[in-house]
Design a protein around this motif. Structure first.
Motif, mmCIF file in Angstrom:
data_model
loop_
_atom_site.group_PDB
_atom_site.id
_atom_site.type_symbol
_atom_site.label_atom_id
_atom_site.label_comp_id
_atom_site.label_asym_id
_atom_site.label_seq_id
_atom_site.Cartn_x
_atom_site.Cartn_y
_atom_site.Cartn_z
ATOM 1 N N LYS A 85 0.846 -1.190 0.000
ATOM 2 C CA LYS A 85 0.000 0.000 0.000
ATOM 3 C C LYS A 85 0.886 1.246 0.000
ATOM 4 C CE LYS A 85 -3.765 -2.295 2.472
ATOM 5 N NZ LYS A 85 -4.588 -2.316 3.715
ATOM 6 N N GLU A 144 -7.252 4.529 -2.377
ATOM 7 C CA GLU A 144 -5.995 3.961 -1.897
ATOM 8 C C GLU A 144 -5.312 3.185 -3.017
ATOM 9 O OE1 GLU A 144 -5.784 0.664 1.124
ATOM 10 O OE2 GLU A 144 -5.062 2.324 2.365
ATOM 11 N N THR A 196 -2.491 7.346 -1.277
ATOM 12 C CA THR A 196 -3.756 7.681 -1.926
ATOM 13 C C THR A 196 -3.497 8.632 -3.083
ATOM 14 O OG1 THR A 196 -4.152 9.543 -0.422
ATOM 15 C CG2 THR A 196 -5.051 7.400 0.218
#
Length: 395
Positions: free
Chosen positions: A148, A159, A151
């Motif tokens: 991850k 995201e 954003t």
């Protein structure tokens, strides 16, 4: 997962100009730039950084808005009253990032073998569409861990995750301006790799990550004094660090390197007449023996590496600032040349600063004669055999 990137509710405008690097979009109405909500998702139609899908004849295109502008005639009419009651027709410059199969949008093609046509329709991309694109980038098989990253700037609720395979299967560089988030990104990568049960070797010369995570149960610090020996650097690396000027400084630096390398390989003390405190004193000395030694050992001297005592480089630079010959005697080195000394003052100063800066000394071990290849290899081997996730190597 089938997603239609050309949903009419996401319509923005038409392609009005095409170039090899980018396209321009004509918005039929400035209303299309406004924020709107569709299917529970909020969109910003014309923000810088927004992603758009362009409808082609046989291919679709994914792009990113770089600039917004107004036609010249409308710019001349700008005033407060016009903004309140008049509809404008903005233009946008869009960078085309990739093309994809028209009927299978997630079949991404490498490079651009075609371009949109004038009049092609342009649509704002949904967050779901962008998320799936990033997830499929560089993926060779489906079962891969994801990292991850953050954003989107155009939609903070979107995201972005990128496959670990795409980022780290070959080479990855994180670049940016000061304060741009490079350190944060590295921390995020390390954290994600740890969560995915991978091993990470973190070389931290400035101690920036010494408090990273605080989870010492998963962190192995096997050495606090390791360094990358300067002897493994090349002459070109040293030239890059010192940036010598071309006319005088570069030749003097090269000669100083050769002189110190000759001391290094002189195991039989053949240069005793020139040696002075681990550097060569050439002033008013004969050239013959020194030149003969050089040509006998030229392959070792000119091997391109910094295999010498670099702490003596400043002294050797001063010793190189002499006349080429003594009066009319071409076989003897000349006396001190004050002009050369004056021209090399800045180089000597930079060299002294480099060798006495603690950061560079910690990284390259300038005050250490031996290299530490075996120590670093042992550290890495012990880490790979351990049950830890992170090796934080603080220099």
């Amino acid at each position: 997962m089938k997603i239609n990137p050309f949903e009419h509710n996401y319509f923005l405008g038409y392609v009005s100009q095409v170039s090899p690097q980018s396209v321009k979009i004509h918005f039929p109405s400035s209303v299309l730039l406004n924020r709107f909500i569709f299917s529970g998702e909020e969109f910003n139609g014309g923000l810088i950084g927004s992603f758009v899908a362009i409808e082609g004849e046989s291919s679709g295109f994914l792009g990113k808005i770089l600039e917004l502008d107004l036609p010249e005639r409308e710019r001349l009419e700008l005033n407060e009253k016009a903004f309140q009651g008049k509809d404008f027709h903005p233009l946008a410059k869009v960078d085309i990032m990739l093309s994809f199969d028209y009927f299978n949008p997630f079949d991404i093609r490498k490079g651009l073998d075609c371009y949109p046509n004038i009049g092609a329709k342009v649509f704002v991309c949904s967050s779901n569409f962008i998320q799936n694109y990033f997830k499929r980038f560089g993926v060779k098989h489906e079962e891969v861990p994801y990292i991850k990253i953050g954003t989107l700037t155009s939609n903070k609720s979107t995201e972005v995750s990128v496959s670990q395979q795409a980022l780290l299967s070959r080479h990855c560089a994180i670049v940016g301006t000061t304060g741009g988030g490079k350190s944060w990104t590295v921390s995020k990568l390390v954290q994600s790799l740890k969560e995915n049960k991978n091993k990470v070797i973190l070389i931290d010369p400035t101690g920036e990550y010494h408090t990273f995570d605080g989870d010492l149960t998963q962190t192995a610090i096997l050495s606090l004094n390791s360094y990358l020996s300067y002897r493994k650097l090349t002459v070109e690396d040293l030239f890059f660090l010192l940036k010598p000027a071309g006319k005088v400084q570069q030749p003097k630096l090269m000669e100083a390197i050769r002189s110190l390398k000759m001391i290094e390989i002189d195991t039989e003390d053949a240069l005793s007449e020139y040696k002075k405190e681990q550097y060569l004193e050439k002033k008013k000395k004969t050239k013959r023996n020194l030149q003969a030694f050089y040509y006998r050992n030229i392959s070792k001297i000119e091997n391109g590496f910094l295999e010498f005592n670099i702490k003596k480089l400043v002294d050797q630079l001063r010793e190189e600032c002499i006349y080429d010959s003594l009066y009319n005697d071409s076989n003897t080195f000349g006396d001190r040349n004050d002009n050369d000394i004056s021209n090399c003052v800045s180089l000597i100063s930079r060299t002294n600063n480099l060798l006495n800066t603690s950061l560079f000394n910690n990284i390259f071990g300038f005050d250490k004669i031996e290299d530490n290849d075996n120590e670093l290899i042992n550290i890495i081997e012990r880490f790979l055999a351990s049950d830890k996730n992170i090796l934080r190597q603080t220099c």
